[in-house]
Design a protein around this motif. Structure first.
Motif, PDB file in Angstrom:
ATOM      1  N   UNK A   1       0.582  -1.335   0.424  1.00 28.15           N
ATOM      2  CA  UNK A   1      -0.350  -0.063  -0.248  1.00 28.15           C
ATOM      3  C   UNK A   1       0.709   1.352  -0.391  1.00 28.15           C
ATOM      4  N   UNK A   2       1.777   1.551   0.188  1.00 30.60           N
ATOM      5  CA  UNK A   2       3.266   2.400  -0.009  1.00 30.60           C
ATOM      6  C   UNK A   2       3.272   2.216  -1.487  1.00 30.60           C
ATOM      7  N   UNK A   3       3.015   2.060  -1.991  1.00 31.28           N
ATOM      8  CA  UNK A   3       3.861   2.492  -3.362  1.00 31.28           C
ATOM      9  C   UNK A   3       2.704   3.127  -4.508  1.00 31.28           C
ATOM     10  N   UNK A   4       3.194   4.293  -5.450  1.00 29.09           N
ATOM     11  CA  UNK A   4       2.669   4.673  -6.097  1.00 29.09           C
ATOM     12  C   UNK A   4       1.641   3.962  -6.506  1.00 29.09           C
ATOM     13  N   UNK A   5       1.052   3.742  -7.509  1.00 29.67           N
ATOM     14  CA  UNK A   5       0.858   2.591  -8.618  1.00 29.67           C
ATOM     15  C   UNK A   5      -0.374   1.779  -7.383  1.00 29.67           C
ATOM     16  N   UNK A   6       0.171   1.544  -6.870  1.00 27.54           N
ATOM     17  CA  UNK A   6      -1.302   0.738  -5.649  1.00 27.54           C
ATOM     18  C   UNK A   6      -2.334   2.139  -5.130  1.00 27.54           C
ATOM     19  N   UNK A   7      -1.808   2.994  -4.607  1.00 31.03           N
ATOM     20  CA  UNK A   7      -2.350   3.889  -4.358  1.00 31.03           C
ATOM     21  C   UNK A   7      -3.414   4.093  -5.210  1.00 31.03           C
ATOM     22  N   UNK A   8      -2.680   4.855  -6.741  1.00 35.28           N
ATOM     23  CA  UNK A   8      -3.460   5.378  -7.872  1.00 35.28           C
ATOM     24  C   UNK A   8      -4.141   4.277  -8.199  1.00 35.28           C
ATOM     25  N   UNK A   9      -4.659   2.839  -8.246  1.00 37.70           N
ATOM     26  CA  UNK A   9      -5.315   1.885  -8.551  1.00 37.70           C
ATOM     27  C   UNK A   9      -6.312   1.859  -7.580  1.00 37.70           C
ATOM     28  N   UNK A  10      -5.813   1.872  -6.205  1.00 39.48           N
ATOM     29  CA  UNK A  10      -7.260   2.148  -4.944  1.00 39.48           C
ATOM     30  C   UNK A  10      -7.933   3.471  -4.911  1.00 39.48           C
ATOM     31  N   UNK A  11      -7.268   4.778  -5.241  1.00 42.79           N
ATOM     32  CA  UNK A  11      -8.313   5.758  -5.553  1.00 42.79           C
ATOM     33  C   UNK A  11      -9.398   5.748  -6.494  1.00 42.79           C
ATOM     34  N   UNK A  12      -8.807   5.104  -7.520  1.00 38.51           N
ATOM     35  CA  UNK A  12      -9.361   5.025  -9.297  1.00 38.51           C
ATOM     36  C   UNK A  12     -10.814   3.513  -8.889  1.00 38.51           C
ATOM     37  N   UNK A  13     -10.356   2.352  -8.421  1.00 39.82           N
ATOM     38  CA  UNK A  13     -10.361   1.135  -7.902  1.00 39.82           C
ATOM     39  C   UNK A  13     -12.413   2.002  -6.941  1.00 39.82           C
ATOM     40  N   UNK A  14     -11.757   2.513  -6.004  1.00 34.94           N
ATOM     41  CA  UNK A  14     -13.068   3.003  -5.335  1.00 34.94           C
ATOM     42  C   UNK A  14     -13.908   4.113  -5.243  1.00 34.94           C
ATOM     43  N   UNK A  15     -13.278   5.114  -6.614  1.00 35.26           N
ATOM     44  CA  UNK A  15     -14.586   5.849  -7.037  1.00 35.26           C
ATOM     45  C   UNK A  15     -14.105   7.012  -6.038  1.00 35.26           C
ATOM     46  N   UNK A  16     -12.873   7.227  -5.819  1.00 37.27           N
ATOM     47  CA  UNK A  16     -12.563   8.867  -4.534  1.00 37.27           C
ATOM     48  C   UNK A  16     -12.677   9.392  -5.144  1.00 37.27           C
ATOM     49  N   UNK A  17     -13.848  10.761  -4.973  1.00 30.80           N
ATOM     50  CA  UNK A  17     -14.449  11.783  -5.555  1.00 30.80           C
ATOM     51  C   UNK A  17     -13.930  12.392  -5.006  1.00 30.80           C
ATOM     52  N   UNK A  18     -12.217  13.022  -3.569  1.00 23.17           N
ATOM     53  CA  UNK A  18     -12.124  13.875  -3.369  1.00 23.17           C
ATOM     54  C   UNK A  18     -10.619  13.975  -3.749  1.00 23.17           C
ATOM     55  N   UNK A  19      -9.645  15.021  -3.117  1.00 28.18           N
ATOM     56  CA  UNK A  19      -8.706  14.981  -2.337  1.00 28.18           C
ATOM     57  C   UNK A  19      -8.443  14.331  -1.771  1.00 28.18           C
ATOM     58  N   UNK A  20      -6.973  13.973  -1.734  1.00 29.42           N
ATOM     59  CA  UNK A  20      -6.155  12.086  -1.757  1.00 29.42           C
ATOM     60  C   UNK A  20      -4.840  13.092  -1.792  1.00 29.42           C
ATOM     61  N   UNK A  21      -4.639  13.016  -0.510  1.00 31.03           N
ATOM     62  CA  UNK A  21      -2.548  12.698   0.029  1.00 31.03           C
ATOM     63  C   UNK A  21      -2.474  11.762   0.169  1.00 31.03           C
ATOM     64  N   UNK A  22      -1.238  11.205  -0.521  1.00 31.16           N
ATOM     65  CA  UNK A  22      -0.073  10.698  -0.733  1.00 31.16           C
ATOM     66  C   UNK A  22       0.250  10.556   0.622  1.00 31.16           C
ATOM     67  N   UNK A  23       0.269   9.648   1.758  1.00 33.17           N
ATOM     68  CA  UNK A  23       1.142   9.622   3.159  1.00 33.17           C
ATOM     69  C   UNK A  23       1.465   8.931   3.266  1.00 33.17           C
ATOM     70  N   UNK A  24       2.979   7.852   2.722  1.00 32.79           N
ATOM     71  CA  UNK A  24       2.598   6.784   2.896  1.00 32.79           C
ATOM     72  C   UNK A  24       4.336   6.390   3.855  1.00 32.79           C
ATOM     73  N   UNK A  25       4.669   8.187   4.478  1.00 29.19           N
ATOM     74  CA  UNK A  25       5.255   7.527   5.655  1.00 29.19           C
ATOM     75  C   UNK A  25       4.852   7.837   7.033  1.00 29.19           C
ATOM     76  N   UNK A  26       3.405   8.291   6.889  1.00 27.64           N
ATOM     77  CA  UNK A  26       3.000   8.519   8.065  1.00 27.64           C
ATOM     78  C   UNK A  26       3.373   9.983   8.529  1.00 27.64           C
ATOM     79  N   UNK A  27       3.558  10.603   8.015  1.00 30.78           N
ATOM     80  CA  UNK A  27       3.584  12.386   9.247  1.00 30.78           C
ATOM     81  C   UNK A  27       2.605  12.973   8.699  1.00 30.78           C
TER      82      UNK A  27
END
Length: 654
Positions: free
Chosen positions: A96-122
């Motif tokens: 779930x840290x990979x860029x491709x996986x996050x891209x696919x998840x946002x697309x798969x679940x049809x997320x219709x709002x902003x997403x901040x990718x926070x792989x290091x839990x900052x």
């Protein structure tokens, strides 16, 4: 796990006092790897001033997080001009840290709002999040006004948002208008993140086209589309194939001919996001709802489902009278003439009787974890894949524990074949005790008696041999495989049995069905065993107090009809981390004693609070809507002498 006899008082049900708002806390800045759904623009909180901002800390493996995505859809539509929702993606698994996986998840679940990718839990750390999902509300002036954990907060969020809109409209600090969300282009493919598949009696293939909210019938080779079942638009309606609608359908199972004639449908489909089972009649081309109300189970629908503390109870009754929770897969069991259902949304296994139209809770307690035993004691974690073994047992892909379980469909008793726990995963072949998977979603019995596993986040098909208890790898390099069918090359193509077996893999993130030949020489992979790493919380050894805050939303009151409506369970890994005070009891406060001889571990805390529509001090109306607020925390802790002797968590706080 031992039980505690401690009794604790219920939390205060009143709204926060005015003094709780006297000290304003400035919301920390949003920091991550990149912004998504923003048209390529990086954003700051300063640029969002004038809007109510809702942060949703989520990760795409988490079923509770997926529930929250659906809870937020009406809010982002209703308050489109005043509210900005930001999903802060905070991963659990390595994949779930990979860029491709996050891209696919946002697309798969049809997320219709902003997403901040926070792989290091900052940003996760900045907001002291400790669980998936966690929600935080920021007012139009940039101050943090509310935090809450878990799902089921839609009513409370509505109250907070409307209050902030009214307050800041009057102050002139609310800016109404379009937000910064920029929708991405939609891909054009025949399938869109398909989930499950089955072979029909005709030899054709039927695929759950989850992202297109429909089912697709293919020819025997899986190359030509015969027909589509459903409108392709998210919805919940029965009727003919062209008019019926689904919402991210999943597993499909075929009923025997004689039973199908009796009940009037041949197929049972897990309509996951509609929280329902649907019956499909291929002859009349009709879809019928056979279980579920279309609403997610938060407490029991109909009072006879509810038990003390708002728990589910051992329901056994009409299928159309009970709320279900994200049924993910289904399989028909001839020995019991029942359809076993993997109820991913509340970590349980159910069983549906087509002839009677009734459904029962077969196994599980709603607690999330890996515990074997009888149906009333077993723990699961997002059960997502099912199959029937030749001897009539049910295999369960228990995704969040990266485990494969074996269930007796007659008794509900479960044993673990492969897997360790909620936070242990990896890509390692070898003896079952040492082998590791990463979030498997599918499982299938092979002709030789071994088991094929769709090891989803490893992008692999794994094999488990029950006779040797060894795990090997059959194929890798796949894109999120989610289901497996065993096909025979001769019978699939020409109606003949060639004896040469292949696997047909639902390669979800490739939007495709992929043939995989069973290799003569299997691979043995060892890329390591991993444990989920999150920031630790420092606490002292010895006596420690745990408290969970819960503020009842306006218009609701604690449901005390069965006594104390709150419950707290505390356990640990390793168990010896807690010397005393572990177990479950009423109330949301607990005193425990931490073992001073250890350096740390993980505290597992589950909190529940049941509330219903009604005014504090008044009676709960007969047909009031009720809500179960629940959250499971797994909190890594380091023992430091100078650290606090208390741990405070928010189930819902303002």
């Amino acid at each position: 796990m031992t039980s505690s006899s401690e009794e604790s008082a219920a939390p205060t049900a009143s709204a926060p006092s005015a003094s709780s708002h006297d000290v304003k806390v400035r919301a920390p800045e949003l920091v991550g790897r990149r912004w998504m759904n923003s048209g390529g623009k990086d954003l700051t909180l300063a640029e969002l001033r004038g809007k109510v901002v809702l942060l949703d800390f989520w990760t795409f493996c988490c079923i509770n997080c997926l529930h929250v995505l659906d809870e937020l859809r009406p809010l982002e539509e209703k308050y489109a001009k005043e509210l900005v929702i930001i999903g802060v993606h905070s991963p659990k698994f390595e994949f779930e840290r990979t860029v491709e996986a996050v891209d696919q998840a946002v697309e798969r679940y049809q997320v219709e709002h902003l997403v901040l990718d926070d792989p290091d839990l900052v940003t996760w750390q900045a907001y002291t999040a400790r669980a998936w999902p966690t929600l935080a509300v920021i007012d139009p002036e940039g101050y943090l006004v509310a935090t809450m954990s878990g799902e089921g907060h839609a009513a409370g969020l509505t109250e907070i948002i409307e209050g902030l809109i009214a307050e800041h409209s009057a102050k002139g600090t609310l800016h109404s208008g379009d937000g910064p969300y920029v929708p991405p282009p939609a891909p054009e493919t025949d399938l869109f993140y398909p989930g499950k598949a089955t072979r029909l009696p005709s030899g054709h293939l039927l695929v759950a086209d989850s992202g297109h909210h429909s089912l697709v019938e293919y020819d025997a080779d899986g190359t030509t589309i015969i027909r589509r079942i459903g409108t392709g638009v998210r919805g919940f309606s029965d009727g003919g194939f062209a008019a019926a609608s689904f919402s991210e359908p999943g597993g499909i199972t075929v009923l025997p001919d004689d039973l199908a004639r009796q009940v009037g449908y041949q197929l049972v489909v897990a309509d996951t996001v509609n929280h329902a089972l649907r019956g499909i009649d291929l002859g009349s081309e009709t879809v019928t709802t056979i279980a579920g109300t279309g609403e997610q189970h938060m407490v029991g629908a109909i009072d006879n489902v509810r038990g003390k503390h708002g728990e589910l109870g051992r329901y056994d009754g009409p299928g159309l009278d009970v709320k279900l929770s994200s049924p993910w897969d289904v399989v028909f069991v001839p020995a019991t003439a029942e359809v076993v259902v993997a109820m991913a949304g509340n970590h349980t296994i159910w069983s549906f009787r087509p002839q009677e139209g009734t459904i029962r809770l077969l196994s599980g307690t709603m607690n999330e974890g890996l515990t074997d035993g009888g149906g009333e004691y077993a723990w699961y974690a997002q059960s997502s894949g099912l199959d029937l073994t030749p001897d009539g047992q049910v295999l369960v892909a228990d995704s969040e524990t990266s485990a494969i379980r074996r269930l007796d469909p007659a008794t509900g008793e479960v044993t673990t074949l492969l897997g360790v726990g909620l936070f242990d995963f990896g890509f390692r072949d070898g003896p079952a005790a040492e082998a590791r998977l990463q979030h498997p979603l599918g499982v299938r019995s092979l002709p030789d008696g071994s088991i094929a596993i769709a090891d989803t986040y490893n992008g692999a098909i794994r094999r488990f041999d029950p006779t040797t208890a060894e795990v090997t790898t059959l194929a890798r390099g796949l894109r999120e495989p989610s289901d497996i069918l065993v096909i025979d090359v001769g019978s699939a193509a020409a109606g003949e049995d060639s004896g040469e077996a292949e696997l047909l893999v639902v390669e979800s993130a490739a939007h495709a069905l992929t043939r995989v030949k069973l290799p003569k020489d299997v691979q043995k992979v060892d890329e390591g065993a991993l444990t989920t790493k999150r920031p630790s919380t420092e606490i002292a050894s010895g006596p420690v107090s745990i408290s969970v805050s819960f503020t009842v939303p306006a218009g609701q009151k604690l449901d005390d009809r069965w006594g104390d409506p709150t419950f707290l369970q505390v356990t640990a890994t390793p168990p010896e981390l807690i010397v005393s005070g572990d177990g479950g009891s009423e109330g949301l406060d607990r005193d425990i004693v931490i073992n001073p001889d250890l350096d740390g571990g993980v505290l597992h805390v589950t909190a529940r609070a049941a509330a219903c529509d009604g005014e504090p001090g008044g009676e709960i109306p007969l047909h009031a809507a009720c809500h179960l607020y629940q959250q499971d925390w797994g909190i890594p802790v380091d023992l430091v002498d100078s650290a606090p002797k208390e741990l405070r968590l928010d189930l819902r706080g303002t």
